[in-house]
Design a protein around this motif. Structure first.
Motif, PDB file in Angstrom:
ATOM      1  N   LEU A  36      45.599  -2.890  46.273  1.00  0.00           N
ATOM      2  CA  LEU A  36      45.804  -2.887  44.821  1.00  0.00           C
ATOM      3  C   LEU A  36      44.581  -3.369  44.046  1.00  0.00           C
ATOM      4  O   LEU A  36      44.344  -2.933  42.918  1.00  0.00           O
ATOM      5  CB  LEU A  36      47.031  -3.732  44.468  1.00  0.00           C
ATOM      6  CG  LEU A  36      48.347  -3.209  45.037  1.00  0.00           C
ATOM      7  CD1 LEU A  36      49.495  -4.136  44.670  1.00  0.00           C
ATOM      8  CD2 LEU A  36      48.626  -1.792  44.593  1.00  0.00           C
ATOM      9  N   ARG A  37      43.769  -4.225  44.653  1.00  0.00           N
ATOM     10  CA  ARG A  37      42.547  -4.689  43.967  1.00  0.00           C
ATOM     11  C   ARG A  37      41.605  -3.522  43.683  1.00  0.00           C
ATOM     12  O   ARG A  37      40.874  -3.543  42.701  1.00  0.00           O
ATOM     13  CB  ARG A  37      41.830  -5.742  44.815  1.00  0.00           C
ATOM     14  CG  ARG A  37      42.616  -7.039  44.962  1.00  0.00           C
ATOM     15  CD  ARG A  37      41.950  -7.949  45.932  1.00  0.00           C
ATOM     16  NE  ARG A  37      41.976  -7.303  47.262  1.00  0.00           N
ATOM     17  CZ  ARG A  37      41.476  -7.825  48.353  1.00  0.00           C
ATOM     18  NH1 ARG A  37      40.869  -8.986  48.305  1.00  0.00           N
ATOM     19  NH2 ARG A  37      41.559  -7.201  49.508  1.00  0.00           N
ATOM     20  N   ASN A  38      41.636  -2.485  44.541  1.00  0.00           N
ATOM     21  CA  ASN A  38      40.753  -1.338  44.343  1.00  0.00           C
ATOM     22  C   ASN A  38      41.142  -0.507  43.119  1.00  0.00           C
ATOM     23  O   ASN A  38      40.315   0.214  42.568  1.00  0.00           O
ATOM     24  CB  ASN A  38      40.730  -0.453  45.590  1.00  0.00           C
ATOM     25  CG  ASN A  38      40.071  -1.156  46.761  1.00  0.00           C
ATOM     26  OD1 ASN A  38      39.306  -2.101  46.595  1.00  0.00           O
ATOM     27  ND2 ASN A  38      40.392  -0.711  47.960  1.00  0.00           N
ATOM     28  N   LEU A  39      42.396  -0.594  42.706  1.00  0.00           N
ATOM     29  CA  LEU A  39      42.824   0.136  41.507  1.00  0.00           C
ATOM     30  C   LEU A  39      42.241  -0.491  40.240  1.00  0.00           C
ATOM     31  O   LEU A  39      42.020   0.197  39.248  1.00  0.00           O
ATOM     32  CB  LEU A  39      44.349   0.154  41.404  1.00  0.00           C
ATOM     33  CG  LEU A  39      45.107   0.828  42.552  1.00  0.00           C
ATOM     34  CD1 LEU A  39      46.602   0.694  42.332  1.00  0.00           C
ATOM     35  CD2 LEU A  39      44.701   2.280  42.691  1.00  0.00           C
ATOM     36  N   LEU A  40      41.994  -1.772  40.280  1.00  0.00           N
ATOM     37  CA  LEU A  40      41.508  -2.477  39.093  1.00  0.00           C
ATOM     38  C   LEU A  40      40.099  -2.059  38.681  1.00  0.00           C
ATOM     39  O   LEU A  40      39.792  -1.975  37.495  1.00  0.00           O
ATOM     40  CB  LEU A  40      41.536  -3.994  39.328  1.00  0.00           C
ATOM     41  CG  LEU A  40      42.911  -4.602  39.575  1.00  0.00           C
ATOM     42  CD1 LEU A  40      42.770  -6.071  39.942  1.00  0.00           C
ATOM     43  CD2 LEU A  40      43.800  -4.431  38.363  1.00  0.00           C
ATOM     44  N   GLY A  41      39.242  -1.774  39.650  1.00  0.00           N
ATOM     45  CA  GLY A  41      37.847  -1.471  39.363  1.00  0.00           C
ATOM     46  C   GLY A  41      37.647  -0.295  38.433  1.00  0.00           C
ATOM     47  O   GLY A  41      36.686  -0.264  37.665  1.00  0.00           O
ATOM     48  N   HIS A  42      38.534   0.684  38.489  1.00  0.00           N
ATOM     49  CA  HIS A  42      38.412   1.857  37.623  1.00  0.00           C
ATOM     50  C   HIS A  42      39.656   2.062  36.761  1.00  0.00           C
ATOM     51  O   HIS A  42      39.837   3.124  36.174  1.00  0.00           O
ATOM     52  CB  HIS A  42      38.163   3.120  38.457  1.00  0.00           C
ATOM     53  CG  HIS A  42      36.818   3.155  39.084  1.00  0.00           C
ATOM     54  ND1 HIS A  42      36.594   2.774  40.393  1.00  0.00           N
ATOM     55  CD2 HIS A  42      35.617   3.492  38.574  1.00  0.00           C
ATOM     56  CE1 HIS A  42      35.309   2.897  40.664  1.00  0.00           C
ATOM     57  NE2 HIS A  42      34.694   3.333  39.586  1.00  0.00           N
ATOM     58  N   SER A  43      40.523   1.058  36.724  1.00  0.00           N
ATOM     59  CA  SER A  43      41.757   1.145  35.932  1.00  0.00           C
ATOM     60  C   SER A  43      42.571   2.383  36.302  1.00  0.00           C
ATOM     61  O   SER A  43      43.035   3.130  35.440  1.00  0.00           O
ATOM     62  CB  SER A  43      41.433   1.135  34.431  1.00  0.00           C
ATOM     63  OG  SER A  43      40.745  -0.032  34.082  1.00  0.00           O
ATOM     64  N   THR A  44      42.722   2.616  37.585  1.00  0.00           N
ATOM     65  CA  THR A  44      43.462   3.778  38.056  1.00  0.00           C
ATOM     66  C   THR A  44      44.914   3.425  38.338  1.00  0.00           C
ATOM     67  O   THR A  44      45.276   2.253  38.448  1.00  0.00           O
ATOM     68  CB  THR A  44      42.813   4.367  39.322  1.00  0.00           C
ATOM     69  OG1 THR A  44      42.676   3.342  40.293  1.00  0.00           O
ATOM     70  CG2 THR A  44      41.457   4.962  39.012  1.00  0.00           C
ATOM     71  N   THR A  45      45.735   4.464  38.464  1.00  0.00           N
ATOM     72  CA  THR A  45      47.161   4.293  38.685  1.00  0.00           C
ATOM     73  C   THR A  45      47.621   5.195  39.814  1.00  0.00           C
ATOM     74  O   THR A  45      47.233   6.356  39.874  1.00  0.00           O
ATOM     75  CB  THR A  45      47.957   4.678  37.414  1.00  0.00           C
ATOM     76  OG1 THR A  45      47.499   3.895  36.319  1.00  0.00           O
ATOM     77  CG2 THR A  45      49.442   4.467  37.593  1.00  0.00           C
ATOM     78  N   VAL A  46      48.459   4.666  40.686  1.00  0.00           N
ATOM     79  CA  VAL A  46      49.150   5.473  41.684  1.00  0.00           C
ATOM     80  C   VAL A  46      50.633   5.244  41.446  1.00  0.00           C
ATOM     81  O   VAL A  46      51.099   4.101  41.413  1.00  0.00           O
ATOM     82  CB  VAL A  46      48.761   5.075  43.128  1.00  0.00           C
ATOM     83  CG1 VAL A  46      49.578   5.874  44.136  1.00  0.00           C
ATOM     84  CG2 VAL A  46      47.275   5.272  43.355  1.00  0.00           C
ATOM     85  N   THR A  47      51.366   6.310  41.236  1.00  0.00           N
ATOM     86  CA  THR A  47      52.795   6.203  40.979  1.00  0.00           C
ATOM     87  C   THR A  47      53.538   7.122  41.927  1.00  0.00           C
ATOM     88  O   THR A  47      52.981   8.097  42.425  1.00  0.00           O
ATOM     89  CB  THR A  47      53.127   6.544  39.503  1.00  0.00           C
ATOM     90  OG1 THR A  47      54.494   6.275  39.239  1.00  0.00           O
ATOM     91  CG2 THR A  47      52.817   7.993  39.186  1.00  0.00           C
ATOM     92  N   GLY A  48      54.774   6.802  42.198  1.00  0.00           N
ATOM     93  CA  GLY A  48      55.565   7.607  43.117  1.00  0.00           C
ATOM     94  C   GLY A  48      56.834   8.110  42.471  1.00  0.00           C
ATOM     95  O   GLY A  48      57.342   7.538  41.508  1.00  0.00           O
ATOM     96  N   MET A  49      57.338   9.209  43.019  1.00  0.00           N
ATOM     97  CA  MET A  49      58.592   9.794  42.540  1.00  0.00           C
ATOM     98  C   MET A  49      59.283  10.433  43.725  1.00  0.00           C
ATOM     99  O   MET A  49      58.665  11.198  44.467  1.00  0.00           O
ATOM    100  CB  MET A  49      58.284  10.836  41.459  1.00  0.00           C
ATOM    101  CG  MET A  49      59.496  11.288  40.686  1.00  0.00           C
ATOM    102  SD  MET A  49      60.407  12.525  41.584  1.00  0.00           S
ATOM    103  CE  MET A  49      61.413  13.208  40.349  1.00  0.00           C
ATOM    104  N   TRP A  50      60.554  10.122  43.916  1.00  0.00           N
ATOM    105  CA  TRP A  50      61.346  10.672  45.014  1.00  0.00           C
ATOM    106  C   TRP A  50      62.608  11.273  44.418  1.00  0.00           C
ATOM    107  O   TRP A  50      63.439  10.565  43.841  1.00  0.00           O
ATOM    108  CB  TRP A  50      61.657   9.570  46.012  1.00  0.00           C
ATOM    109  CG  TRP A  50      62.239  10.034  47.302  1.00  0.00           C
ATOM    110  CD1 TRP A  50      61.758  11.023  48.117  1.00  0.00           C
ATOM    111  CD2 TRP A  50      63.394   9.510  47.956  1.00  0.00           C
ATOM    112  NE1 TRP A  50      62.538  11.154  49.224  1.00  0.00           N
ATOM    113  CE2 TRP A  50      63.558  10.236  49.159  1.00  0.00           C
ATOM    114  CE3 TRP A  50      64.292   8.509  47.643  1.00  0.00           C
ATOM    115  CZ2 TRP A  50      64.593   9.991  50.039  1.00  0.00           C
ATOM    116  CZ3 TRP A  50      65.312   8.256  48.523  1.00  0.00           C
ATOM    117  CH2 TRP A  50      65.461   8.985  49.710  1.00  0.00           C
ATOM    118  N   LEU A  51      62.752  12.587  44.502  1.00  0.00           N
ATOM    119  CA  LEU A  51      63.845  13.286  43.842  1.00  0.00           C
ATOM    120  C   LEU A  51      65.228  12.773  44.227  1.00  0.00           C
ATOM    121  O   LEU A  51      66.089  12.629  43.353  1.00  0.00           O
ATOM    122  CB  LEU A  51      63.723  14.794  44.089  1.00  0.00           C
ATOM    123  CG  LEU A  51      64.619  15.684  43.240  1.00  0.00           C
ATOM    124  CD1 LEU A  51      64.415  15.428  41.757  1.00  0.00           C
ATOM    125  CD2 LEU A  51      64.375  17.142  43.570  1.00  0.00           C
TER     126      LEU A  51
END
Length: 113
Positions: A36-51
């Motif tokens: 999760l620290r790696n997401l901070l460097g570029h302000s990126t987002t990973v989100t999930g969705m399961w139908l």
């Protein structure tokens, strides 16, 4: 949707403020854990969705969303953008066109040709 190294490469390719939507592992191989620290460097987002999760939510969220989608299509506010038509016998060429990322819209396979 592929999972595995495709997801890993997608996370690595995110631009600043980029977002990756993760919704499956068709390749049956899970991606590497995300630090999760790696997401901070570029302000990126990973989100999930399961139908299947959506089917269990109260209030018939799925049915309501489908009804809205069909209403938009019926009214003409939402329409399909055709990007090309191929004979079913040319399905390989259609897939190659998709892989080249040179198409816009939906590609149609005509089983009568």
């Amino acid at each position: 949707m592929v999972g595995g190294t495709t997801t890993d490469q997608s996370v690595a390719a995110l631009a600043p403020f980029g977002r990756l939507v993760f919704y499956g592992m068709a390749g049956r191989k899970p991606p590497m854990p995300i630090d999760l620290r790696n997401l901070l460097g570029h302000s990126t987002t990973v989100t999930g969705m399961w139908l299947p999760h959506v089917f269990r939510l109260p209030g018939d969220l799925y049915g309501t969303a489908l009804a809205e989608l069909f209403d938009l299509a019926r009214s003409g506010e939402l329409r399909v953008v055709a990007g090309g038509e191929y004979a079913l016998s040319d399905a390989r060429a259609a897939h190659e066109a998709l892989r080249s990322r040179g198409t816009v819209g939906k590609l149609l396979l005509d089983p009568t040709r």
